[in-house]
Design a protein around this motif. Structure first.
Motif, PDB file in Angstrom:
ATOM      1  N   ALA A  69       0.849  -0.828   0.108  1.00  0.00           N
ATOM      2  CA  ALA A  69       0.181   0.165   0.204  1.00  0.00           C
ATOM      3  C   ALA A  69       0.765   1.315   0.109  1.00  0.00           C
ATOM      4  CB  ALA A  69      -0.865  -0.173   1.603  1.00  0.00           C
ATOM      5  N   HIS A  70       2.245   1.388   0.527  1.00  0.00           N
ATOM      6  CA  HIS A  70       2.826   1.919   1.084  1.00  0.00           C
ATOM      7  C   HIS A  70       3.681   2.570  -0.339  1.00  0.00           C
ATOM      8  CE1 HIS A  70       6.290   4.509   1.960  1.00  0.00           C
ATOM      9  NE2 HIS A  70       6.992   3.883   0.853  1.00  0.00           N
ATOM     10  N   GLY A  71       3.973   1.703  -1.074  1.00  0.00           N
ATOM     11  CA  GLY A  71       4.602   1.775  -2.549  1.00  0.00           C
ATOM     12  C   GLY A  71       4.034   2.411  -3.415  1.00  0.00           C
ATOM     13  N   GLY A  72       2.399   1.276  -3.048  1.00  0.00           N
ATOM     14  CA  GLY A  72       1.272   1.794  -4.573  1.00  0.00           C
ATOM     15  C   GLY A  72       1.018   3.505  -4.404  1.00  0.00           C
ATOM     16  N   LEU A  73       0.680   3.978  -3.008  1.00  0.00           N
ATOM     17  CA  LEU A  73       0.574   5.731  -2.356  1.00  0.00           C
ATOM     18  C   LEU A  73       1.781   6.081  -3.421  1.00  0.00           C
ATOM     19  CD1 LEU A  73      -1.455   7.795  -0.761  1.00  0.00           C
ATOM     20  CD2 LEU A  73       0.462   7.023   1.210  1.00  0.00           C
ATOM     21  N   HIS A  74       2.798   5.861  -2.829  1.00  0.00           N
ATOM     22  CA  HIS A  74       4.444   6.490  -3.178  1.00  0.00           C
ATOM     23  C   HIS A  74       4.055   6.885  -5.087  1.00  0.00           C
ATOM     24  CE1 HIS A  74       8.434   8.209  -3.752  1.00  0.00           C
ATOM     25  NE2 HIS A  74       7.704   8.460  -3.279  1.00  0.00           N
ATOM     26  N   THR A  75       3.933   5.780  -5.493  1.00  0.00           N
ATOM     27  CA  THR A  75       3.843   5.792  -7.231  1.00  0.00           C
ATOM     28  C   THR A  75       2.798   6.513  -7.866  1.00  0.00           C
ATOM     29  OG1 THR A  75       4.258   4.757  -9.071  1.00  0.00           O
ATOM     30  CG2 THR A  75       2.739   3.113  -7.239  1.00  0.00           C
ATOM     31  N   HIS A  82       9.309   3.010  -7.815  1.00  0.00           N
ATOM     32  CA  HIS A  82       9.369   3.125  -6.857  1.00  0.00           C
ATOM     33  C   HIS A  82      10.045   2.298  -5.648  1.00  0.00           C
ATOM     34  CE1 HIS A  82       9.666   5.740  -2.650  1.00  0.00           C
ATOM     35  NE2 HIS A  82       8.718   4.437  -2.361  1.00  0.00           N
ATOM     36  N   ILE A  83      11.780   2.758  -5.334  1.00  0.00           N
ATOM     37  CA  ILE A  83      11.247   0.897  -5.131  1.00  0.00           C
ATOM     38  C   ILE A  83      12.287   1.678  -3.490  1.00  0.00           C
ATOM     39  CG2 ILE A  83      14.230   2.123  -5.048  1.00  0.00           C
ATOM     40  CD1 ILE A  83      15.017  -0.831  -6.135  1.00  0.00           C
ATOM     41  N   TYR A  84      12.201   0.345  -2.269  1.00  0.00           N
ATOM     42  CA  TYR A  84      11.288   1.074  -0.936  1.00  0.00           C
ATOM     43  C   TYR A  84      12.230  -0.584  -0.546  1.00  0.00           C
ATOM     44  CZ  TYR A  84       7.219  -1.463  -2.244  1.00  0.00           C
ATOM     45  OH  TYR A  84       6.245  -2.212  -2.138  1.00  0.00           O
ATOM     46  N   ILE A  85      12.267  -0.419   1.188  1.00  0.00           N
ATOM     47  CA  ILE A  85      13.146  -1.714   1.812  1.00  0.00           C
ATOM     48  C   ILE A  85      11.541  -2.399   2.248  1.00  0.00           C
ATOM     49  CG2 ILE A  85      13.876  -2.046   3.040  1.00  0.00           C
ATOM     50  CD1 ILE A  85      16.514  -0.561   2.386  1.00  0.00           C
ATOM     51  N   CYS A  86      11.270  -3.509   2.186  1.00  0.00           N
ATOM     52  CA  CYS A  86      10.038  -3.940   2.863  1.00  0.00           C
ATOM     53  C   CYS A  86       9.948  -4.554   4.500  1.00  0.00           C
ATOM     54  CB  CYS A  86       8.988  -4.933   1.797  1.00  0.00           C
ATOM     55  SG  CYS A  86      10.143  -6.673   2.480  1.00  0.00           S
ATOM     56  N   HIS A  87       8.726  -5.063   5.465  1.00  0.00           N
ATOM     57  CA  HIS A  87       9.344  -4.764   6.414  1.00  0.00           C
ATOM     58  C   HIS A  87      10.609  -6.160   6.926  1.00  0.00           C
ATOM     59  CE1 HIS A  87       7.228  -8.652   7.274  1.00  0.00           C
ATOM     60  NE2 HIS A  87       6.316  -8.081   5.887  1.00  0.00           N
ATOM     61  N   ALA A  88      10.387  -7.204   6.312  1.00  0.00           N
ATOM     62  CA  ALA A  88      11.235  -8.116   5.864  1.00  0.00           C
ATOM     63  C   ALA A  88      12.269  -7.537   5.353  1.00  0.00           C
ATOM     64  CB  ALA A  88      10.744  -9.158   5.863  1.00  0.00           C
ATOM     65  N   GLY A  89      13.004  -6.127   5.276  1.00  0.00           N
ATOM     66  CA  GLY A  89      14.661  -6.349   4.374  1.00  0.00           C
ATOM     67  C   GLY A  89      14.772  -6.457   3.813  1.00  0.00           C
ATOM     68  N   LEU A  90      13.415  -6.430   2.692  1.00  0.00           N
ATOM     69  CA  LEU A  90      14.265  -7.093   1.285  1.00  0.00           C
ATOM     70  C   LEU A  90      13.058  -6.275   0.421  1.00  0.00           C
ATOM     71  CD1 LEU A  90      12.888 -10.581   1.075  1.00  0.00           C
ATOM     72  CD2 LEU A  90      14.734  -9.810   1.096  1.00  0.00           C
ATOM     73  N   LEU A  91      14.367  -6.156  -0.659  1.00  0.00           N
ATOM     74  CA  LEU A  91      13.512  -4.877  -1.817  1.00  0.00           C
ATOM     75  C   LEU A  91      12.245  -4.815  -2.338  1.00  0.00           C
ATOM     76  CD1 LEU A  91      17.326  -3.253  -2.966  1.00  0.00           C
ATOM     77  CD2 LEU A  91      16.000  -2.551  -0.921  1.00  0.00           C
ATOM     78  N   ASP A  92      11.425  -3.598  -2.509  1.00  0.00           N
ATOM     79  CA  ASP A  92      10.397  -3.997  -3.182  1.00  0.00           C
ATOM     80  C   ASP A  92      10.038  -3.198  -4.100  1.00  0.00           C
ATOM     81  OD1 ASP A  92       9.448  -6.894  -2.741  1.00  0.00           O
ATOM     82  OD2 ASP A  92       8.339  -5.997  -0.804  1.00  0.00           O
ATOM     83  N   PHE A  93       9.363  -2.649  -5.690  1.00  0.00           N
ATOM     84  CA  PHE A  93       9.293  -1.771  -5.645  1.00  0.00           C
ATOM     85  C   PHE A  93       8.076  -1.763  -6.593  1.00  0.00           C
ATOM     86  CE2 PHE A  93      11.089  -4.318  -8.627  1.00  0.00           C
ATOM     87  CZ  PHE A  93      10.680  -4.435  -9.884  1.00  0.00           C
ATOM     88  N   PHE A 153      22.645  -3.675  -6.632  1.00  0.00           N
ATOM     89  CA  PHE A 153      21.249  -2.714  -6.797  1.00  0.00           C
ATOM     90  C   PHE A 153      20.999  -1.895  -8.086  1.00  0.00           C
ATOM     91  CE2 PHE A 153      19.394   1.678  -6.002  1.00  0.00           C
ATOM     92  CZ  PHE A 153      18.424   1.162  -4.546  1.00  0.00           C
ATOM     93  N   ASP A 154      22.185  -2.093  -9.160  1.00  0.00           N
ATOM     94  CA  ASP A 154      21.290  -0.718 -10.490  1.00  0.00           C
ATOM     95  C   ASP A 154      21.259  -2.031 -11.155  1.00  0.00           C
ATOM     96  OD1 ASP A 154      22.956   1.049  -8.803  1.00  0.00           O
ATOM     97  OD2 ASP A 154      25.280   0.558  -9.789  1.00  0.00           O
ATOM     98  N   ARG A 155      21.278  -3.249 -10.739  1.00  0.00           N
ATOM     99  CA  ARG A 155      20.624  -4.453 -12.022  1.00  0.00           C
ATOM    100  C   ARG A 155      18.736  -4.279 -11.494  1.00  0.00           C
ATOM    101  NH1 ARG A 155      21.261 -10.561 -12.400  1.00  0.00           N
ATOM    102  NH2 ARG A 155      19.715 -10.970 -14.169  1.00  0.00           N
ATOM    103  N   ILE A 156      18.496  -4.061 -10.139  1.00  0.00           N
ATOM    104  CA  ILE A 156      17.386  -4.166  -9.099  1.00  0.00           C
ATOM    105  C   ILE A 156      16.200  -2.845 -10.419  1.00  0.00           C
ATOM    106  CG2 ILE A 156      15.387  -3.551  -7.274  1.00  0.00           C
ATOM    107  CD1 ILE A 156      17.383  -5.370  -6.208  1.00  0.00           C
ATOM    108  N   GLU A 157      17.557  -1.533 -10.080  1.00  0.00           N
ATOM    109  CA  GLU A 157      16.577  -0.722 -10.987  1.00  0.00           C
ATOM    110  C   GLU A 157      16.416  -0.564 -12.451  1.00  0.00           C
ATOM    111  OE1 GLU A 157      17.828   3.533  -8.104  1.00  0.00           O
ATOM    112  OE2 GLU A 157      19.921   2.732  -9.042  1.00  0.00           O
TER     113      GLU A 157
END
Length: 416
Positions: A69-75, A82-93, A153-157
């Motif tokens: 929901a946070h990622g969706g709201l920001h985008t 929008h890329i961010y770190i989830c509650h479990a410490g993984l990268l999501d976008f 990280f650059d590849r994730i982006e």
């Protein structure tokens, strides 16, 4: 153009799912599309074992939904990935689905780790929410977390931006398709309107030809009827005198309206009633009729010579052939913005095949039916008022009685 309620009204669902699945296989990431409320739509693609197992716990899953929901709201606010770190410490976008300035959902991707321990500081990323579920006490989840795919990280982006470009392409294709469909609908409406106008003009020409011939006859007929009427009065033949008066009214109506395609419900009803009176003289007690139509509807516009032909069919096919005769009822009821006039008889009904033949123009021409047949009435109704307004034929019950319904618009069609 139809209202958009879902991203699937813009983008083909199968194409979106296929793209999502292919990205998951190619890059080892998890993907899911969500609607504007953050609810998942479609199927999950490439979810990691850690995330799949973790979401079996309701508390863990709720935190995942909060992150999404946070990622969706920001985008939705920025209109950008929008890329961010989830509650479990993984990268999501999150990648937005924005069409014509409206946000309809997002593609959520990630569930991946990175080699940079200081990624939050270097890239300005922060954990969306602080951890509230201590999954690290679960040995199974800890083991599965170790197997989460890692990527620079650059590849994730780069994957995120590539996915963004592909979703934009799908949105553009969907936009083009919707515009094309809207254009096709508009063209179909134009063609239909043109066809309707041609049919109406054809009907007008036919009516003018008929009226010209009728006008020549009416002069001699009125003169003859006046002579007969005076003779009936002298001879005290009251029934004959009344019949002549009724017939004179009928001829006067057709003569006065011969150059017009439109009359009123009241005038048409009077003409049909006079016709029934004439038939009552001929058939005597074998014909009974009833008219139930509020005078408030009398000033509503309707095509000229529309009721009498239907009444004539009822007399010819439902009353006259039977020794005991029959009954005819004309009634009108308002339904919303429309007036429904029904002509009902208690004859032997009508077959489905006969109804189809009656409404078929080719059959009508081949059998040389008169110009005021039911098919012609239906054409004139739709030609004057539009395809919504038409004639409908049905049986009262199986093998018993026929009802012909006429639909007319109540408003904006009053004859002054």
């Amino acid at each position: 153009m139809e209202k958009i309620n879902s991203i699937y009204d813009i983008v083909d669902a199968d194409a979106l799912q296929e793209m999502q699945d292919n990205f998951a296989k190619a890059f080892g990431m998890g993907f899911i599309s969500v609607d504007y409320k953050g609810n998942p739509i479609g199927e999950y693609s490439g979810f990691s074992e850690f995330c799949s197992r973790g979401r079996e716990d309701s508390a863990f899953k709720n935190l995942c939904y909060q992150c999404d929901a946070h990622g969706g709201l920001h985008t939705a606010i920025t209109g950008k990935p929008h890329i961010y770190i989830c509650h479990a410490g993984l990268l999501d976008f999150a990648i937005p689905f924005i069409y014509d300035g409206e946000y309809y959902g997002a593609m959520m991707g990630g569930q991946i780790s990175t080699y940079f321990e200081d990624v939050r500081m270097d890239k300005g990323l922060e954990r969306v929410i602080e951890r509230k579920v201590n999954w690290e006490k679960n040995p199974e989840l800890v083991e599965k977390y170790k197997n989460v795919y890692k990527m620079p990280f650059d590849r994730i982006e780069a994957v995120m931006n590539l996915m963004f470009n592909h979703t934009q392409r799908l949105l553009k294709e969907g936009s083009h398709k919707r515009a094309q469909e809207a254009l096709e609908v508009k063209n179909a409406q134009i063609l239909e309107e043109r066809s309707r106008r041609i049919e109406l003009e054809k009907s007008l020409r036919e009516n003018q030809q008929f009226s010209a011939a009728a006008a020549l006859k009416s002069v001699n007929l009125f003169s003859s009827l006046n002579t007969i009427s005076r003779l009936a009065f002298i001879e005290e033949a009251k029934s004959t005198e009344n019949a002549v008066y009724v017939l004179s009214d009928m001829l006067r109506y057709t003569s006065e309206k011969r150059d017009s395609q439109v009359s009123t419900v009241g005038d048409e009803l009077t003409y049909a009633e006079n016709y029934l009176k004439m038939q009552r003289i001929r058939l005597e007690d074998r014909l009974n009729f009833e008219i139930d139509l509020d005078e408030d509807f009398y000033n509503i516009a309707c095509p000229f010579m529309i009721l009498q032909p239907i009444v004539e069919n009822a007399v010819e096919y439902a009353v006259q052939p039977r020794k005991e005769g029959g009954n005819i009822k004309i009634k009108g009821v308002q339904r919303g913005e429309d007036l429904i006039i029904s002509i009902e008889d208690d004859g032997n009904g009508i077959s489905k095949e006969t109804v189809e033949n009656i409404m078929n123009e080719e059959f009508s021409l081949r059998t040389e039916v008169n110009r005021y047949d039911l098919h012609n009435i239906n054409k004139r109704l739709t030609g004057i008022f539009g395809k919504k307004y038409k004639l409908k034929i049905e049986n009262v019950s199986e093998g018993m009685g026929t009802i012909v319904h006429l639909k007319l618009p109540v408003r904006s069609n009053l004859v002054k």
